[in-house]
Write a protein that holds these residues in place. Structure first.
Motif, PDB file in Angstrom:
ATOM      1  N   LEU A 164      -0.645   2.353   8.525  1.00  0.00           N
ATOM      2  CA  LEU A 164      -0.711   1.071   9.221  1.00  0.00           C
ATOM      3  C   LEU A 164      -1.875   0.282   8.622  1.00  0.00           C
ATOM      4  N   ASP A 165      -1.566  -0.717   7.811  1.00  0.00           N
ATOM      5  CA  ASP A 165      -2.602  -1.503   7.140  1.00  0.00           C
ATOM      6  C   ASP A 165      -2.863  -2.778   7.943  1.00  0.00           C
ATOM      7  N   GLU A 166      -3.842  -2.708   8.848  1.00  0.00           N
ATOM      8  CA  GLU A 166      -4.162  -3.828   9.760  1.00  0.00           C
ATOM      9  C   GLU A 166      -2.906  -4.288  10.496  1.00  0.00           C
ATOM     10  N   ALA A 167      -2.048  -3.356  10.863  1.00  0.00           N
ATOM     11  CA  ALA A 167      -0.714  -3.690  11.366  1.00  0.00           C
ATOM     12  C   ALA A 167      -0.720  -4.284  12.772  1.00  0.00           C
ATOM     13  N   THR A 168      -1.818  -4.142  13.509  1.00  0.00           N
ATOM     14  CA  THR A 168      -1.846  -4.689  14.865  1.00  0.00           C
ATOM     15  C   THR A 168      -2.681  -5.962  14.973  1.00  0.00           C
ATOM     16  N   VAL A 194      -0.251   9.951  10.478  1.00  0.00           N
ATOM     17  CA  VAL A 194      -0.532   8.514  10.616  1.00  0.00           C
ATOM     18  C   VAL A 194      -1.915   8.197  10.054  1.00  0.00           C
ATOM     19  N   LEU A 195      -1.976   7.185   9.195  1.00  0.00           N
ATOM     20  CA  LEU A 195      -3.248   6.637   8.728  1.00  0.00           C
ATOM     21  C   LEU A 195      -3.332   5.204   9.233  1.00  0.00           C
ATOM     22  N   SER A 196      -4.300   4.960  10.073  1.00  0.00           N
ATOM     23  CA  SER A 196      -4.502   3.628  10.626  1.00  0.00           C
ATOM     24  C   SER A 196      -5.698   2.997   9.926  1.00  0.00           C
ATOM     25  N   ILE A 197      -5.422   1.984   9.096  1.00  0.00           N
ATOM     26  CA  ILE A 197      -6.479   1.309   8.340  1.00  0.00           C
ATOM     27  C   ILE A 197      -6.780  -0.009   9.048  1.00  0.00           C
ATOM     28  N   THR A 198      -7.977  -0.125   9.612  1.00  0.00           N
ATOM     29  CA  THR A 198      -8.236  -1.232  10.526  1.00  0.00           C
ATOM     30  C   THR A 198      -9.724  -1.534  10.651  1.00  0.00           C
ATOM     31  N   HIS A 199     -10.026  -2.746  11.106  1.00  0.00           N
ATOM     32  CA  HIS A 199     -11.398  -3.065  11.508  1.00  0.00           C
ATOM     33  C   HIS A 199     -11.499  -3.127  13.028  1.00  0.00           C
ATOM     34  N   ASP A 200     -10.365  -2.881  13.719  1.00  0.00           N
ATOM     35  CA  ASP A 200     -10.305  -2.937  15.178  1.00  0.00           C
ATOM     36  C   ASP A 200     -10.603  -1.543  15.746  1.00  0.00           C
TER      37      ASP A 200
END
Length: 279
Positions: A164-168, A194-200
């Motif tokens: 998930l590349d900034e998916a949300t 799952v790999l969640s790539i985010t600044h959130d």
């Protein structure tokens, strides 16, 4: 534990006269794990995502996905079949005139037999609660619905890993919660990595483990509870703490005897309710 991703000494830059975007990254991911990779904009997260599915290749070091080296031209398509990507803007992923066509396109492109496509398509749409929109145009859907269609396309392909590349980031709070619930189910019930790539950071609290990146380097690694024990450090590198974490630290400093650092609003409410009940 079976390691499904292994990164060793990974470095990358886009031009020789520019600084390294990724600098000597080394980490591994176990099959069925949820790993959150967090960092402010420009920390190298999206470049790392492209390295993990073979869109760009390491200039130094190695990336192995399911045992395959992404530098090996003979197996790069095996790597890409293992990894499903959900991006920030789902509009960039749509190619079909309808939701049904879009989910089918990915399977057809991967050479899945028609009989199997017919079986998987309704199952994938049903899983994300979008079966009633099968004939709708993707671009007419809400942001949350578009992301669910993107996830349906990934589910239909049955990869081993979802990134998930900034998916949300473009979703409203309800759409964000809905997507996280879907991914948590896939992770727990189907053992999807799952790999969640985010600044959130409010999204990252649901991960099993977190990696913190800053200026292309890994600067912290541990469970969400471990990482949030150093809120000053996270704020120093430009990350905004989740509301529950901020409030929990304030209450603790004011003398409220909280027993553990709450990571979500639900956890904080439950802890305060337990504390009140025991008074």
């Amino acid at each position: 534990m079976v390691r499904i991703i292994e990164v060793g000494g990974l470095s990358y830059r886009y031009n020789e006269d520019q600084p390294w975007v990724l600098r000597d990254l080394s980490f591994s991911v176990n099959k069925g794990e949820w790993l959150a990779i967090i960092g402010h904009n420009g920390s190298g997260k999206s470049t790392l995502a492209k390295c993990l599915n073979g869109l760009i290749l390491p200039q130094k070091g190695t990336v192995h996905i399911g045992g395959f080296d992404t530098k090996n031209e003979k197996t790069i398509w095996d790597v890409r079949r293992m990894v499903g990507m959900v991006f920030q803007n789902p509009d960039n992923q749509f190619v079909g005139a309808t939701v049904r066509d879009d989910v089918a396109f990915g399977m057809e492109n991967n050479g899945i037999p028609r009989e199997e496509m017919i079986r998987r398509l309704p199952e994938a749409l049903r899983f994300v609660k979008m079966e009633q929109f099968a004939g709708s145009e993707p671009h007419r859907l809400s942001g949350g619905q578009k992301q669910r269609v993107a996830i349906a396309g990934i589910i239909a392909l049955q990869p081993l890993i979802v990134i998930l590349d900034e998916a949300t980031s473009m979703l409203d709070p309800e759409g964000r919660r809905d997507m996280i619930r879907t991914m948590r189910y896939l992770n727990r019930e189907r053992r999807l990595t799952v790999l969640s790539i985010t600044h959130d950071l409010s999204e990252a609290v649901y991960a099993d483990r977190m990696i913190v990146m800053n200026q292309g380097e890994i600067v912290r690694e541990g469970t969400p509870r471990d990482i949030f024990q150093s809120p000053e450090f996270l704020e120093k590198i430009g990350l905004d703490l989740p509301f529950a974490v901020k409030l929990g630290h304030v209450l603790y400093e004011k003398g409220v005897p909280l027993t553990d650092a709450a990571l979500s609003q639900e956890e904080l409410v439950n802890e305060l309710w337990t504390l009140r009940s025991n008074m």
